[in-house]
Design an enzyme around this catalytic site. Sequence first.
Site, PDB file in Angstrom:
ATOM      1  N   GLU A 186       0.831  -1.213   0.000  1.00 44.86           N
ATOM      2  CA  GLU A 186       0.000   0.000   0.000  1.00 44.86           C
ATOM      3  C   GLU A 186       0.862   1.258   0.000  1.00 44.86           C
ATOM      4  O   GLU A 186       0.531   2.241  -0.644  1.00 44.86           O
ATOM      5  CB  GLU A 186      -0.952   0.003   1.203  1.00 44.86           C
ATOM      6  N   TYR A 237      -6.211   6.100   4.964  1.00 45.65           N
ATOM      7  CA  TYR A 237      -6.347   5.157   3.856  1.00 45.65           C
ATOM      8  C   TYR A 237      -5.555   3.870   4.140  1.00 45.65           C
ATOM      9  O   TYR A 237      -6.088   2.759   4.041  1.00 45.65           O
ATOM     10  CB  TYR A 237      -5.864   5.785   2.531  1.00 45.65           C
ATOM     11  N   ASP A 254      -9.571   6.096  -1.969  1.00 44.97           N
ATOM     12  CA  ASP A 254      -8.442   6.569  -2.777  1.00 44.97           C
ATOM     13  C   ASP A 254      -9.000   7.103  -4.101  1.00 44.97           C
ATOM     14  O   ASP A 254     -10.228   7.212  -4.258  1.00 44.97           O
ATOM     15  CB  ASP A 254      -7.409   5.451  -2.998  1.00 44.97           C
TER      16      ASP A 254
END
Length: 328
Positions: free
Chosen positions: A36, A119, A137
Amino acid sequence: MNERRLRADLLRWYGRAKRDLPWRRNPTPYRVWVSEIMLQQTTVAAVTPKYLAFLRRFPTLASLASATEDAVLKQWAGLGYYSRARNLRRAAQAVVAEHSGRFPADFDAVLALPGIGRYTAGAILSIAFQKPYPLVDGNVIRVFTRLFCLKGRAKDPAFVKKMWPLAQRLVPAALPGDWNQALMELGATVCTPDSPSCGACPVAKHCVAFRKGLQDGLPLPEIRREPVPVHWSCLWIEKNGKVLLWRRSDKERLLKNLWGLPEAGRVEATPGRMLAMTWHSITHHALTVELREAALAGGAPPESKWVPRGAIRDYLVSSLWLKLLPSR
Ligand code: SF4
């Protein structure tokens, strides 16, 4: 909109159509986290080989925590946004020091780690721990604006803020990680920025923008930000087979805390003939960088180092230098 059916349709499609990406195999907290962080502002195609190499070099969180910063930066070379790599290492050290080396499963504890925002915390907790935390996102924003026909700009902070309650409402208690990944997968492969493939979309029957024929205009176009021109004159100072490198301070506007070639004016040297020139983009900065031969006039500054010519690529991790020094 029937949200229960929307979830079922999207999850069924994801189970069938998801791409086989390395971080989706064996999604441990460490593997999900590294992926990520790498995927922020970087494409899947660029990340995939870097991700595999990074995990070969640092297969566990403990190995990352005990690595030097230079070793981590070197492994990160070419991905840009180097503060991400520094924070990754610092966060690994925090997990070792504060959580006995086990990645925390608590939202606030994850959010407290360096470099982890809402996030990334949502991604780790939903994908690796199967906890129903949402994520938002660019892909999710685009899918939401079209599914719900919302008129806003994807980079407008006030608009983005409104996406979180929607994401929270939709994330299911069962398979939250699959749901979050399915939304992003739909945005990446079907509901793409230009010309979404509505004919192949598994949730077209739920999509308000598609029904109204408005999907191509959503999200609303961004207000274009003009690139900021930056000019650097860098120096190639070589003596006895060694090249003078210069560590950029954290006060620099770009490439903070990274090794580079010295800029004219930062060391006592007289620039000579031009050796090379290149153009490079960093965020919204458009750099023009020239390289000149130079001889040191005074002493080398403390934040500099003589490095054997054959080893300079171990230090110069930004791809800017590879462009400027193709044959050196
Ligand atoms: Fe996106 Fe088209 Fe699917 Fe709507 S129908 S979610 S616009 S791909």
